[in-house]
Motif scaffolding. Structure first.
Motif, PDB file in Angstrom:
ATOM      1  N   PHE A  59     -23.670 -24.512  -0.644  1.00 16.42           N
ATOM      2  CA  PHE A  59     -25.037 -24.849  -0.241  1.00 16.42           C
ATOM      3  C   PHE A  59     -25.288 -26.335  -0.445  1.00 16.42           C
ATOM      4  CE2 PHE A  59     -29.539 -25.468  -1.124  1.00 16.42           C
ATOM      5  CZ  PHE A  59     -30.145 -24.728  -0.137  1.00 16.42           C
ATOM      6  N   GLU A  60     -25.835 -26.987   0.572  1.00 12.80           N
ATOM      7  CA  GLU A  60     -26.157 -28.404   0.464  1.00 12.80           C
ATOM      8  C   GLU A  60     -27.541 -28.664   1.031  1.00 12.80           C
ATOM      9  OE1 GLU A  60     -23.294 -31.060   2.114  1.00 12.80           O
ATOM     10  OE2 GLU A  60     -21.606 -30.074   1.132  1.00 12.80           O
ATOM     11  N   LEU A  61     -28.297 -29.467   0.299  1.00 15.48           N
ATOM     12  CA  LEU A  61     -29.597 -29.918   0.769  1.00 15.48           C
ATOM     13  C   LEU A  61     -29.825 -31.309   0.185  1.00 15.48           C
ATOM     14  CD1 LEU A  61     -32.234 -29.275   2.307  1.00 15.48           C
ATOM     15  CD2 LEU A  61     -33.131 -28.387   0.144  1.00 15.48           C
ATOM     16  N   PRO A  62     -29.950 -32.319   1.054  1.00 18.62           N
ATOM     17  CA  PRO A  62     -30.151 -33.683   0.554  1.00 18.62           C
ATOM     18  C   PRO A  62     -31.358 -33.780  -0.383  1.00 18.62           C
ATOM     19  CG  PRO A  62     -29.745 -33.698   2.914  1.00 18.62           C
ATOM     20  CD  PRO A  62     -29.921 -32.263   2.517  1.00 18.62           C
ATOM     21  N   HIS A  63     -31.206 -34.587  -1.405  1.00 17.65           N
ATOM     22  CA  HIS A  63     -32.273 -34.888  -2.359  1.00 17.65           C
ATOM     23  C   HIS A  63     -32.702 -33.680  -3.195  1.00 17.65           C
ATOM     24  CE1 HIS A  63     -32.457 -38.673  -0.263  1.00 17.65           C
ATOM     25  NE2 HIS A  63     -32.691 -38.038   0.869  1.00 17.65           N
ATOM     26  N   SER A  64     -31.824 -32.722  -3.351  1.00 19.91           N
ATOM     27  CA  SER A  64     -32.124 -31.573  -4.211  1.00 19.91           C
ATOM     28  C   SER A  64     -31.007 -31.427  -5.237  1.00 19.91           C
ATOM     29  CB  SER A  64     -32.262 -30.291  -3.388  1.00 19.91           C
ATOM     30  OG  SER A  64     -31.036 -29.940  -2.802  1.00 19.91           O
ATOM     31  N   ALA A  65     -31.343 -30.783  -6.335  1.00 22.48           N
ATOM     32  CA  ALA A  65     -30.339 -30.532  -7.370  1.00 22.48           C
ATOM     33  C   ALA A  65     -29.287 -29.567  -6.830  1.00 22.48           C
ATOM     34  CB  ALA A  65     -31.003 -29.944  -8.603  1.00 22.48           C
ATOM     35  N   PRO A  66     -28.045 -29.699  -7.286  1.00 17.22           N
ATOM     36  CA  PRO A  66     -26.989 -28.784  -6.826  1.00 17.22           C
ATOM     37  C   PRO A  66     -27.322 -27.329  -7.184  1.00 17.22           C
ATOM     38  CG  PRO A  66     -26.052 -30.675  -7.978  1.00 17.22           C
ATOM     39  CD  PRO A  66     -27.530 -30.716  -8.206  1.00 17.22           C
ATOM     40  N   LEU A  67     -27.232 -26.472  -6.206  1.00 18.24           N
ATOM     41  CA  LEU A  67     -27.559 -25.063  -6.409  1.00 18.24           C
ATOM     42  C   LEU A  67     -26.729 -24.414  -7.521  1.00 18.24           C
ATOM     43  CD1 LEU A  67     -29.684 -23.197  -5.123  1.00 18.24           C
ATOM     44  CD2 LEU A  67     -27.842 -22.246  -3.749  1.00 18.24           C
ATOM     45  N   PRO A  68     -25.431 -24.724  -7.646  1.00 17.80           N
ATOM     46  CA  PRO A  68     -24.679 -24.106  -8.750  1.00 17.80           C
ATOM     47  C   PRO A  68     -25.255 -24.452 -10.119  1.00 17.80           C
ATOM     48  CG  PRO A  68     -23.166 -25.084  -7.164  1.00 17.80           C
ATOM     49  CD  PRO A  68     -24.560 -25.521  -6.777  1.00 17.80           C
ATOM     50  N   ASP A  69     -25.777 -25.675 -10.282  1.00 20.82           N
ATOM     51  CA  ASP A  69     -26.368 -26.074 -11.553  1.00 20.82           C
ATOM     52  C   ASP A  69     -27.661 -25.307 -11.822  1.00 20.82           C
ATOM     53  OD1 ASP A  69     -24.278 -27.871 -11.644  1.00 20.82           O
ATOM     54  OD2 ASP A  69     -25.531 -29.635 -11.277  1.00 20.82           O
ATOM     55  N   LEU A  70     -28.473 -25.155 -10.802  1.00 18.12           N
ATOM     56  CA  LEU A  70     -29.731 -24.424 -10.949  1.00 18.12           C
ATOM     57  C   LEU A  70     -29.473 -22.958 -11.277  1.00 18.12           C
ATOM     58  CD1 LEU A  70     -31.669 -25.944  -7.912  1.00 18.12           C
ATOM     59  CD2 LEU A  70     -31.802 -26.641 -10.314  1.00 18.12           C
ATOM     60  N   LEU A  71     -28.534 -22.365 -10.570  1.00 19.97           N
ATOM     61  CA  LEU A  71     -28.182 -20.966 -10.818  1.00 19.97           C
ATOM     62  C   LEU A  71     -27.612 -20.788 -12.223  1.00 19.97           C
ATOM     63  CD1 LEU A  71     -27.843 -18.048  -9.908  1.00 19.97           C
ATOM     64  CD2 LEU A  71     -25.722 -18.718  -8.752  1.00 19.97           C
ATOM     65  N   ALA A  72     -26.768 -21.695 -12.646  1.00 21.03           N
ATOM     66  CA  ALA A  72     -26.175 -21.610 -13.989  1.00 21.03           C
ATOM     67  C   ALA A  72     -27.254 -21.694 -15.067  1.00 21.03           C
ATOM     68  CB  ALA A  72     -25.141 -22.720 -14.180  1.00 21.03           C
ATOM     69  N   ALA A  73     -28.251 -22.539 -14.855  1.00 20.27           N
ATOM     70  CA  ALA A  73     -29.337 -22.662 -15.832  1.00 20.27           C
ATOM     71  C   ALA A  73     -30.102 -21.354 -15.970  1.00 20.27           C
ATOM     72  CB  ALA A  73     -30.282 -23.789 -15.424  1.00 20.27           C
ATOM     73  N   VAL A  74     -30.370 -20.706 -14.846  1.00 17.26           N
ATOM     74  CA  VAL A  74     -31.105 -19.441 -14.900  1.00 17.26           C
ATOM     75  C   VAL A  74     -30.236 -18.356 -15.527  1.00 17.26           C
ATOM     76  CG1 VAL A  74     -32.325 -17.678 -13.570  1.00 17.26           C
ATOM     77  CG2 VAL A  74     -32.542 -20.081 -12.932  1.00 17.26           C
ATOM     78  N   LEU A  75     -28.964 -18.317 -15.164  1.00 18.53           N
ATOM     79  CA  LEU A  75     -28.066 -17.323 -15.758  1.00 18.53           C
ATOM     80  C   LEU A  75     -27.939 -17.505 -17.273  1.00 18.53           C
ATOM     81  CD1 LEU A  75     -25.199 -17.073 -13.134  1.00 18.53           C
ATOM     82  CD2 LEU A  75     -26.586 -15.168 -13.981  1.00 18.53           C
ATOM     83  N   ALA A  76     -27.992 -18.745 -17.731  1.00 20.28           N
ATOM     84  CA  ALA A  76     -27.812 -19.019 -19.157  1.00 20.28           C
ATOM     85  C   ALA A  76     -29.012 -18.598 -19.992  1.00 20.28           C
ATOM     86  CB  ALA A  76     -27.531 -20.505 -19.363  1.00 20.28           C
ATOM     87  N   ALA A  77     -30.216 -18.689 -19.430  1.00 22.31           N
ATOM     88  CA  ALA A  77     -31.391 -18.447 -20.258  1.00 22.31           C
ATOM     89  C   ALA A  77     -32.371 -17.435 -19.666  1.00 22.31           C
ATOM     90  CB  ALA A  77     -32.122 -19.768 -20.501  1.00 22.31           C
ATOM     91  N   GLY A  78     -32.077 -16.914 -18.484  1.00 16.30           N
ATOM     92  CA  GLY A  78     -32.956 -15.938 -17.843  1.00 16.30           C
ATOM     93  C   GLY A  78     -32.126 -14.781 -17.331  1.00 16.30           C
ATOM     94  N   SER A  79     -32.630 -14.134 -16.311  1.00 24.26           N
ATOM     95  CA  SER A  79     -31.851 -13.058 -15.694  1.00 24.26           C
ATOM     96  C   SER A  79     -31.815 -13.262 -14.186  1.00 24.26           C
ATOM     97  CB  SER A  79     -32.441 -11.687 -16.029  1.00 24.26           C
ATOM     98  OG  SER A  79     -33.707 -11.523 -15.425  1.00 24.26           O
ATOM     99  N   VAL A  80     -30.694 -12.824 -13.593  1.00 24.29           N
ATOM    100  CA  VAL A  80     -30.511 -12.909 -12.144  1.00 24.29           C
ATOM    101  C   VAL A  80     -30.133 -11.515 -11.659  1.00 24.29           C
ATOM    102  CG1 VAL A  80     -29.214 -13.946 -10.243  1.00 24.29           C
ATOM    103  CG2 VAL A  80     -29.778 -15.326 -12.261  1.00 24.29           C
ATOM    104  N   THR A  81     -30.870 -11.059 -10.654  1.00 26.42           N
ATOM    105  CA  THR A  81     -30.654  -9.715 -10.117  1.00 26.42           C
ATOM    106  C   THR A  81     -30.431  -9.801  -8.621  1.00 26.42           C
ATOM    107  OG1 THR A  81     -32.158  -8.820 -11.790  1.00 26.42           O
ATOM    108  CG2 THR A  81     -31.624  -7.389  -9.920  1.00 26.42           C
ATOM    109  N   LEU A  82     -29.440  -9.088  -8.154  1.00 26.01           N
ATOM    110  CA  LEU A  82     -29.158  -8.948  -6.726  1.00 26.01           C
ATOM    111  C   LEU A  82     -29.748  -7.623  -6.254  1.00 26.01           C
ATOM    112  CD1 LEU A  82     -27.726  -9.610  -4.047  1.00 26.01           C
ATOM    113  CD2 LEU A  82     -25.623  -8.701  -5.069  1.00 26.01           C
ATOM    114  N   CYS A  83     -30.526  -7.679  -5.205  1.00 23.13           N
ATOM    115  CA  CYS A  83     -31.147  -6.485  -4.628  1.00 23.13           C
ATOM    116  C   CYS A  83     -30.082  -5.464  -4.209  1.00 23.13           C
ATOM    117  CB  CYS A  83     -31.973  -6.927  -3.418  1.00 23.13           C
ATOM    118  SG  CYS A  83     -32.434  -5.615  -2.279  1.00 23.13           S
TER     119      CYS A  83
END
Length: 120
Positions: free
Chosen positions: A56-80
């Motif tokens: 996933f790429e979007l100019p001027h945004s934080a890398p999606l893998p970093d954002l996902l890793a942050a949520v996985l580390a301290a929150g929960s992630v659920t796939l429908c």
């Protein structure tokens, strides 16, 4: 802050700005000490698989893998559940820490006292 934030992201590479906003809000909330539950639905379901967020790429945004890793580390992630089934994704396929659950679990999270829900 003792409230829970439940975020459902329905967009993936098909709507990159909306997708990025959801992951950004989730990661900022986690960093702020908010209890976060991030739900991957629709096209965002693909990000439950190893390596897919890195595509996933979007100019001027934080890398999606970093954002996902942050949520996985301290929150929960659920796939429908239904979204996973439509894409032939099984629990054994997803990133460590991602669970697969359905509407009943989502509803119980958003209806809990003190919970706030956002849908992107």
């Amino acid at each position: 802050m003792s409230k829970k934030l439940v975020i459902k992201v329905t967009a993936g590479a098909d709507a990159p700005e909306r997708c990025s906003q959801a992951f950004t809000v989730a990661s900022v909330a986690v960093a702020s000490g908010v209890e976060v539950s991030l739900w991957l639905t629709g096209e965002s379901a693909w990000f439950a698989l190893p390596g897919r967020a890195a595509e996933f790429e979007l100019p001027h945004s934080a890398p999606l893998p970093d954002l996902l890793a942050a949520v996985l580390a301290a929150g929960s992630v659920t796939l429908c559940t239904q979204c996973a089934a439509r894409r032939d994704i099984a629990q054994a396929d997803v990133l460590e820490g991602v669970r697969i659950a359905g509407a009943q679990v989502f509803l119980s999270e958003v209806m809990a006292d003190g919970a706030k829900a956002l849908v992107y």
